[in-house]
Structure formats: C-alpha cells, structure tokens
Design an enzyme around this catalytic site. Structure first.
Site, PDB file in Angstrom:
ATOM      1  N   GLU A 332       0.872  -1.148   0.181  1.00 17.65           N
ATOM      2  CA  GLU A 332       0.021  -0.085  -0.032  1.00 17.65           C
ATOM      3  C   GLU A 332       0.778   1.296   0.099  1.00 17.65           C
ATOM      4  O   GLU A 332       0.638   2.249   0.682  1.00 17.65           O
ATOM      5  CB  GLU A 332      -1.028   0.086   1.147  1.00 17.65           C
ATOM      6  N   GLU A 434      -6.984  -9.691  -3.190  1.00 22.09           N
ATOM      7  CA  GLU A 434      -7.622  -9.636  -2.001  1.00 22.09           C
ATOM      8  C   GLU A 434      -9.040  -9.665  -2.077  1.00 22.09           C
ATOM      9  O   GLU A 434      -9.648  -8.635  -1.566  1.00 22.09           O
ATOM     10  CB  GLU A 434      -6.927  -8.620  -0.885  1.00 22.09           C
TER      11      GLU A 434
END
Length: 557
Positions: A332, A434
């Site tokens: 991220e 995910e």
C-alpha cells in the site's frame, strides 16, 4: 469554481441542439484498446464514438475526432439522452489541460436523480492528449444526463476533451463478450489421435479425459485457524489451488518484539500448503501504513530502522526462499510512505533490490487498494499506479507485478475492465490479490457482486490469478465469509463453487472418428486420458498451455 446547476446545463444543450444519440448496436464487441502515453494528436474514438458518434463523422473529417464539447472554459460536458436502466456503458475520451503542467481529471455522471461521482480518471498534461477510459452501469433510466470533467483537487483548470465514446452493452452482451475472451484466452482446442504401434488409425476407440489441475490460480487467504481444523482444510483443498497467509507473515506477527523472531505458525501453514500441492503468495514484507508496523519499529532512529529492515528481509527470505511465487514488497505504498519518510526516497528501491537478490525467482509485486474498486481515490488512480511502476522500473526494479486488492462495496464492471485494460499496457502480470465484498451488504448482495468481480477478473486476458480475502477465523472473516461456522456454503461460497465448476473441463468422453481422432475444447491445465480399444486400455497425461493453435496429442497401442 462556481457551481453550475444540472438544469442550467440541460437548458444550454437544448438551446444549441445536439444529435449525440445513435441506435443501439446489436452485439458490439468490447474494445480493449488503451493508451498510457500522452499524444500530440488524440486517436479516433473507440466504437466510432458509439452513442456520441459525430453527425459529420461519416464524411471522414479528421477534425471530428478532436472536437470538444464545452459548456464553459472550465467544465466541458457531454449531454446524453435516454440512458437505460441496467445497461453497461463503456466510456472513453481524450483529455488535455491548459493552465497547469498536469492535473488529475475526473469524469462524473449526473442524471436527474443522482450523481455517479467518478466514472473514470486520467492524469492529463499540458500540450498533449491523455486517454481516459472508464464506464458506468445505470441504476435507473435517465432521459437527460451529463458527463462532466473536473480537476480532482477542486481547483479551477481549463480542460479540453476530444474523441469521446460511449458504447452501451446489455448485460447479456457483456457476458457474451466475457465468454468470447474466456474461450480465446483460457481454453484451447485439442485433438487426440489414436493409432496402433504401426501408425494405423484406430476408429471407435473410447476416450475418457479428466482435468486434474488448472492453469489459472484461484485461491483465498487462510489464517492459522486452518491448522488442525480438518473440516476447514478439506473445504479449502477441494476448491482452491492457491493461498495467501492473511496476517501470519506480516512483520508484527513474526517479530512482535525486537529480536524475538518466530516463524512457528507460518512454518506450519507452509507445511499444509506443500502437502496439498498449493501455490502461495508471500504477503507481505513491509507495510507502509504505520498503524500496521510493529510498535517497536516506529520510534527507531533512521540508522536503527535501516538495520531492522535489512534484518527483516534477510530473515524472511532465508526462511522461505523459493517457497512463495510472489512477494508483496512494500504494501500500500500509494497511500502510505512510512519507510520512505524515515529512510529517504530510495527505501522502496532498496527493498525490491534486496528481495530480488534474496529470492531471485519470485515475482515482486506492488499491492494496493482502491485501484479497481473505485476511481474516486486520487492516491491510487490507475495513472498513479502506472507512474509508480514506471518510477521503479527507471530505477532498475524488474520481475515486478501488479497487485490489485479488490475490496469492493459496489463494483463498477466497465470501470474495472477499463482500468485492467490500461494496466495491461505495461505487459506485467496482474493479480486480483484480496477480493471481497463489504460486510455492510447482505449475503445475497455480496454473492451477486462477487460474481461480477470474479467474472471480470477471469475474463480479462492480462489477469494471471485471483485471490479471495476470505480467511476464516474465530470471529468470522475480514469482510466476507464463504461459509458458516460449520463450513456450509453461504451464498458467496455457492457463487465460488459455481464458477470453479464452470471454469474447468470436468470429464470429457468420446469416440475416435474415421481418422482415429477425437477433438474437444478444454481449459488450460493438466489432464489425464484413458483410451480403450477392444480389450486393451492405456493411460497417459498431457498439458494444455496457452496457444492459438490446436494442441495435438497421440496415443499409440
């Protein structure tokens, strides 16, 4: 910037008149064309403009491809008539800015009833044209709607648009296009030839073919709760050929206190992975969000932190070298930058370089959220992702991959596909890493949306794998579970099972023809084949890998 009311925009277009709507095409083929470079002259519109086809375009006038539709100098807008409910609209346009060197431009849709905040973005530049691709699905019909363009940061800027295109698809047409790509990219024609040892063709031989493994990885996150839990293990292994550890490899889990490194749990999970011949992703080495950085790391000096990150990489890679097919290197980093703030702008490059030296066969991934889920997050727009990938490449990072988390609330299928199209221009492996649907929705809505996302991923030729984020724990799952506590499927689990069955060849039976041949169309992967002729039976195996030509396989008695 002064607000412009929807009614005043409509009145403007009614006064000037417009003929932007043409009849709906019967069975359009989806155009996956995308561009990431800034061009001196915009390309012609996809689909010839679709519903925005210029009335002069049939004359072949080049100027029609770069005409702008403008209400005022700051808000170019497109007027749309008679948009229909549940129709999927693929949208594209070329954009240029004049008052700034670059700006993130957001396209939004406004109907009589609602505003679709973002249907596409592009990082536009001054002096050249950039390609915006997106889309939307209408929740309700609209007689008059507007697509308008604004600077994502809200500042006034002069925006030019060119070569607009809006192509409608019914849901059936969209599904047909998906299936067309699946047939072309995920399957292959096979011809089995049966002969005797002298090469004579054998007509009437019985063929039994079964797919024993799939080429395309579809898996899920698992948690330590799978250890010793036979029902969970059986349920998982029956379905999935890939896995990722939910939290057990993260730094805060393996070294909660400085120097106290413990791999006992992930070692046991890896043993389960090996025993069941499952591939696994490594998630993650570092997480840029300080909230998920081990507390003892946060207050280290720069020198201490550099030593700690070096030890982390060396320890993790020594423990699991060649075990994981991927590593999420710095999770991220489009949204957070803890390590670069503390160690300088070269920190990420150092992570990639060190990880590659330690595990040279693993593919090293960026991984982030809100890239395909929405285009409202300026930190993780498709162009922001591409820009960071190119920055890493310029600095020597290689063997990298594109990880898209995929934590959805309401998916936007044409936007998902458009973003994948644009990312595909980088020619790197793309994984949905995910995937889940928000727990704010009921089980049946979750299942409906999950199917939409999985179909978009599987039917895009540049997506190499899909991972669900559905690890089962003592308190349920992060957002979405596939089963109840007794491992009985919930609606989302039924969707997964349905698609897994749809995307495999299953058992194929047939008889060889007069040429001693039998043909079928199979999903890519490994197969076993039994051939019976008279009182003789033989067994063999073969592989189907991606290719345009028919795969020929000979069985000889």
């Amino acid at each position: 910037m002064q607000e412009i009311s929807f009614c005043s925009l409509i009145v403007f277009f009614l006064l000037i008149g417009s003929s932007l709507v043409s009849p709906l095409y019967d069975g359009p083929l989806y155009d996956s064309t995308a561009y990431t470079e800034c061009k001196e002259v915009p390309e012609k519109p996809l689909y010839g403009g679709g519903l925005l086809r210029s009335k002069h375009q049939s004359r072949g006038a080049d100027e029609d491809t770069i005409s702008s539709y403008t209400i005022n100098s700051y808000t170019p807008s497109l007027l749309l008539y008679n948009l229909t409910q549940d129709t999927i609209y693929s949208f594209s346009i070329w954009v240029r800015v004049e008052d700034s060197s670059s700006a993130m431009i957001r396209a939004s849709l406004q109907t009589e009833k609602e505003i679709y905040d973002c249907i596409g973005t592009v990082s536009a530049k001054r002096g050249c044209w950039s390609f915006l691709k997106g889309g939307f699905v209408m929740n309700s019909p609209s007689n008059l709607s507007l697509i308008f363009f604004q600077n994502a940061d809200g500042k006034d800027i002069n925006i030019d648009v060119a070569s607009p295109s809006l192509q409608p698809f019914t849901k059936q047409q969209w599904r047909i296009n998906q299936q067309y790509i699946i047939n072309a990219q995920r399957k292959r024609a096979v011809t089995i030839h049966v002969s005797d040892t002298d090469g004579r063709r054998l007509q009437g031989a019985s063929i039994y073919i079964e797919q024993i493994s799939k080429d395309f990885p579809i898996g899920s996150a698992i948690a330590k709760t799978i250890l010793g839990n036979l029902p969970y293990q059986n349920w998982f292994v029956k379905r999935f050929n890939a896995a990722v550890f939910e939290n057990e490899l993260k730094w805060y889990a393996t070294e909660p206190d400085e120097g106290n490194v413990n791999y006992t749990i992930p070692d046991q999970m890896m043993q389960f992975i090996r025993a069941n011949k499952i591939i696994a992703r490594g998630h993650n080495i570092f997480w840029e969000d300080p909230k998920y950085t081990p507390p003892w790391v946060v207050n280290l000096t720069a020198t201490q932190l550099q030593s700690a990150v070096n030890s982390r990489i060396q320890s993790l890679m020594n423990q699991y070298r060649e075990e994981f097919i991927h590593w999420d290197i710095s999770n991220e980093m489009l949204h957070f930058d803890f390590y670069e703030q503390r160690l300088g702008p070269g920190a990420t490059l150092h992570f990639f370089e060190t990880a590659h030296k330690s595990d040279p066969l693993a593919t090293l991934f960026m991984n982030d959220f809100n890239v395909v889920e929405t285009c409202s997050d300026v930190n993780s727009s498709v162009d922001a992702y591409i820009s960071r990938i190119r920055e890493l490449q310029r600095n020597g990072v290689f063997m990298d991959g594109i990880g898209l988390e995929g934590h959805f609330t309401t998916p936007n299928p044409p936007l998902i596909r458009a973003i994948l199209d644009k990312l595909a221009t980088l020619d790197l492996p793309i994984w949905l890493t995910e995937v889940d649907i928000s727990k704010t929705l009921d089980n049946y809505t979750q299942a409906t949306y999950l199917e939409e996302v999985l179909r978009e991923g599987f039917s895009h030729p540049s997506v190499n794998g899909i991972m669900l984020w559905t690890a089962f724990g003592p308190n349920g799952c992060y957002q979405m579970c596939l089963t109840d506590d007794n491992f009985k499927n919930l609606p989302a689990g039924d969707v997964v099972d349905k698609l897994l069955q749809e995307w495999e060849s299953g058992r194929v039976e047939g008889i060889t023809d007069g040429h001693g041949a039998f043909s079928f169309y199979g999903f890519l992967g490994e197969y076993k084949i039994f051939v019976k002729y008279g009182n003789r039976t033989t067994y063999s195996t073969f592989s189907l890998s991606r290719g345009q030509e028919t795969k020929h396989f000979t069985v000889a008695f």
